[in-house]
Scaffold this motif. Structure first.
Motif, PDB file in Angstrom:
ATOM      1  N   SER A  70      28.088  85.386  54.735  1.00  0.00           N
ATOM      2  CA  SER A  70      26.967  84.846  55.497  1.00  0.00           C
ATOM      3  C   SER A  70      26.259  83.793  54.661  1.00  0.00           C
ATOM      4  N   VAL A  71      25.538  82.894  55.327  1.00  0.00           N
ATOM      5  CA  VAL A  71      24.770  81.860  54.640  1.00  0.00           C
ATOM      6  C   VAL A  71      23.383  81.787  55.271  1.00  0.00           C
ATOM      7  N   ASP A  72      22.366  81.527  54.451  1.00  0.00           N
ATOM      8  CA  ASP A  72      21.006  81.442  54.990  1.00  0.00           C
ATOM      9  C   ASP A  72      20.800  80.120  55.729  1.00  0.00           C
ATOM     10  N   SER A  73      19.674  80.001  56.446  1.00  0.00           N
ATOM     11  CA  SER A  73      19.446  78.856  57.329  1.00  0.00           C
ATOM     12  C   SER A  73      19.253  77.546  56.564  1.00  0.00           C
ATOM     13  N   GLN A  74      18.856  77.631  55.319  1.00  0.00           N
ATOM     14  CA  GLN A  74      18.634  76.425  54.513  1.00  0.00           C
ATOM     15  C   GLN A  74      19.858  76.033  53.688  1.00  0.00           C
ATOM     16  N   ASN A  75      20.951  76.756  53.850  1.00  0.00           N
ATOM     17  CA  ASN A  75      22.183  76.493  53.102  1.00  0.00           C
ATOM     18  C   ASN A  75      21.938  76.526  51.599  1.00  0.00           C
ATOM     19  N   ARG A  76      21.180  77.542  51.170  1.00  0.00           N
ATOM     20  CA  ARG A  76      20.843  77.677  49.752  1.00  0.00           C
ATOM     21  C   ARG A  76      21.381  78.965  49.131  1.00  0.00           C
ATOM     22  N   GLN A  77      21.798  79.920  49.975  1.00  0.00           N
ATOM     23  CA  GLN A  77      22.284  81.194  49.442  1.00  0.00           C
ATOM     24  C   GLN A  77      23.381  81.743  50.340  1.00  0.00           C
ATOM     25  N   VAL A  78      24.443  82.214  49.703  1.00  0.00           N
ATOM     26  CA  VAL A  78      25.563  82.856  50.393  1.00  0.00           C
ATOM     27  C   VAL A  78      25.666  84.292  49.900  1.00  0.00           C
ATOM     28  N   VAL A  79      25.910  85.225  50.826  1.00  0.00           N
ATOM     29  CA  VAL A  79      26.157  86.612  50.442  1.00  0.00           C
ATOM     30  C   VAL A  79      27.485  87.065  51.031  1.00  0.00           C
ATOM     31  N   THR A  80      28.206  87.875  50.272  1.00  0.00           N
ATOM     32  CA  THR A  80      29.486  88.397  50.728  1.00  0.00           C
ATOM     33  C   THR A  80      29.473  89.915  50.658  1.00  0.00           C
ATOM     34  N   ALA A  81      30.325  90.539  51.481  1.00  0.00           N
ATOM     35  CA  ALA A  81      30.522  91.980  51.464  1.00  0.00           C
ATOM     36  C   ALA A  81      31.965  92.255  51.096  1.00  0.00           C
ATOM     37  N   ASN A  82      32.167  93.217  50.198  1.00  0.00           N
ATOM     38  CA  ASN A  82      33.516  93.530  49.742  1.00  0.00           C
ATOM     39  C   ASN A  82      33.872  94.961  50.119  1.00  0.00           C
TER      40      ASN A  82
END
Length: 354
Positions: A96-108
């Protein structure tokens, strides 16, 4: 003629090359122009920045895995790779990515972790800023350890939410400069195997799809403290269906009136109407996905269409969507994409080419 651009993440264990694009002709209600736009190993899940500048894909590289970023050509749909960050061990299953395109998070799923990455202004990804390991297990044979299946942001982006199939938990994390700190943990029904979550547009309710018990869990959500509370459990398959079925994706219409849940095995989309006052669901119908193992689906930006990806039968299926009843009507089922997993459209109507 207006066309929407969409993307498909795939498994590359067979004929697939990687990430595919397609167009949806909204005037003629038809999918076409399927093509490979990024060659990489097992980009099973993709996501797109709110400004449509960047696509992020999970990626496998040898024995390692992580996330890659690509710039998007809005005229052709083509992708140009920017960079990637990989960690030791199996690749993630969700990004996923936040609305400002400043942070990405992943699930493993395999490692039972959530990873957080800061993103530069040009869309390139920095090395992981945080790696959170979950602990525990559950009563089901597939819950021998944590299996994080989703990570994303709350609507106000105050929290990151992780959904863990292996430990039956929905966990909210505070985040700051890429770091994650647990704020609250909801333990749902033992053995249900929560997989994905979708928020109501009003921010007060959320809906979790369970993989193991084939249910939707309706939740209330307190945006002040990140606390979820259970409201209702609703089955997504008929009571008399005894064959193997596993819940997959869950999405809600942009007006918040209907929830859609995917069933792999029953090979259907279950449709529910939403009570806007208390968030509870009422069953509307089952719709066959015209293929095997519907891994994901997407409601297009106009809200008039739904595109389903059938992983085992390697086909995309197009439905029209009635905004008044929520019901789906089959339009097209012969679009071939090898081993499709995830479906994503460019956001809003910026993804329309004329």
């Amino acid at each position: 003629m207006s066309k929407l651009i969409g993307y498909i993440g795939t498994y590359t264990k067979g004929d697939s090359k990687g990430v595919y694009s397609f167009t949806l002709d909204t005037d003629n209600a038809k999918i076409g122009e399927v093509k490979a736009v990024a060659e990489l190993d097992n980009p099973t899940y993709v996501n797109i920045s709110q400004d449509n500048s960047t696509l992020y894909a999970v990626v496998k590289e040898g024995a390692n895995g992580g996330v890659a970023s690509f710039t998007i050509n809005h005229e052709t749909g083509d992708l140009t790779k920017l960079n990637q960050q990989v960690l030791e061990g199996a690749s993630p299953c969700h990004v996923s990515v936040d609305s400002q395109n400043r942070q990405v998070v992943t699930a493993n799923y395999h490692k039972g972790t959530v990873e957080s990455y800061l993103v530069n202004a040009d869309g390139t990804i920095n090395p992981a800023a945080a790696i959170i390991e979950h602990n525990g297990n559950g009563p089901h044979e597939r819950q021998e350890k944590p299996h994080t299946h989703f990570s994303g942001f709350t609507l106000d982006e105050k929290y990151v939410v992780a959904v863990d199939l292996g430990i039956d938990k929905v966990i909210t994390y505070k985040h700051s400069n890429g770091k994650l700190e647990e704020a609250h943990s909801l333990l749902v029904k033992a053995g249900s195997g929560p997989r994905h979550i979708s928020f109501h547009p009003n921010g007060k309710f959320a809906y979790v799809m369970t993989e193991l018990s084939n249910e939707v869990i309706a939740l209330s959500y307190n945006s002040e403290n990140g606390i979820f509370t259970e409201l209702q459990y609703v089955p997504t398959i008929p009571a008399d269906f005894t064959e193997n079925s596993q819940g997959s994706a869950i999405h809600i219409s942009s007006d918040g009136r209907f929830v859609y849940a995917g069933n792999r095995g029953h090979d259907s989309i279950a449709v529910f109407s939403v009570n806007q006052d208390n968030g509870e669901l009422s069953f509307v119908e089952y719709t066959s996905t015209e293929g095997s193992w519907p891994r994901d689906f997407a409601i297009d930006p106009t809200g008039k269409f739904v595109v389903v990806s059938n992983q085992e039968s390697s086909n995309l299926v197009l439905f029209s969507r009635d905004s008044d009843t929520g019901k789906l009507t089959l339009l097209q089922s012969d679009i071939t994409v090898p081993d499709p997993v995830c479906v994503k459209f460019l956001n809003n109507h910026e993804g329309i080419i004329s």
